[in-house]
Design a protein around this motif. Structure first.
Motif: not given
Ligand code: ZN
Ligand code: AMP
Length: 114
Positions: A1, A4, A6-7, A46, A98
Motif C-alpha cells: 500500500m 497509505c 500509516f504504511c 495493511h 489502515h
Molecule cells: Zn496501510
C-alpha cells in the motif's frame, strides 16, 4: 500500500512519535490529539477497515488490545481509565484507511461520543 499514510509511518518514510512497538504493531502519538494522551495502535500489515478483518487476524487484534493496555500503562492512565475506539468507514468517522485503535486518556471522557 504505497500511498497509505500509516504504511508510510510503518516504513519510516513519515515521522511519528512512537511510544511502543512489537513485531506486529506500532503505537504512535496522534498528530491532532483530542486528549492529553492520544495514541494510535496500528498493525504493521495493511488492513483497510475493521470490515476487512478475517478470522486469521484474531491474534493480531489481540496484540492490538495488549498494545493499547501497554500504552495506557506507559502513559500512567491505566488505573484511572481511558477509552479505546476503532472507527469504521464514513459514518463511523474513519479518515485513514489502515485500521488503528485510538487510545485516549488523561481527562474525563463523556458519553455519547458524538
Ligand atoms: Zn496501510
Ligand atoms: P480516524 O478518523 O479514526 O481514521 O483517525 C485518524 C487519525 O489519524 C486522526 O485522529 C488524525 O489526527 C490522525 N493522523 C492523521 N495523520 C497522522 C499522522 N501523520 N501522524 C499521526 N496521526 C495522524
Amino acid at each position: 500500500m504505497a500511498e497509505c499514510l500509516f504504511c508510510r509511518i510503518v516504513r519510516g518514510e513519515l515521522p511519528a512519535q512512537i511510544v511502543h512497538e512489537t513485531d506486529a504493531v506500532i503505537a504512535f502519538r496522534d498528530l491532532h490529539p483530542q486528549a492529553p494522551t492520544h495514541v494510535l495502535v496500528i498493525p504493521r500489515r495493511h488492513i483497510a477497515t475493521l470490515n476487512d478483518l478475517t478470522a486469521d487476524d484474531a491474534p493480531l487484534m489481540g496484540e492490538i488490545a495488549l498494545a493499547a493496555q501497554e500504552v495506557a500503562r506507559l502513559e500512567g492512565i491505566a488505573e484511572r481509565g481511558y477509552r479505546t475506539i476503532m472507527n469504521c468507514n464514513l459514518a463511523g468517522g474513519q479518515t485513514v484507511y489502515h485500521i488503528h485503535l485510538h487510545v485516549l486518556g488523561g481527562r474525563q471522557m463523556t458519553w455519547p461520543p458524538g
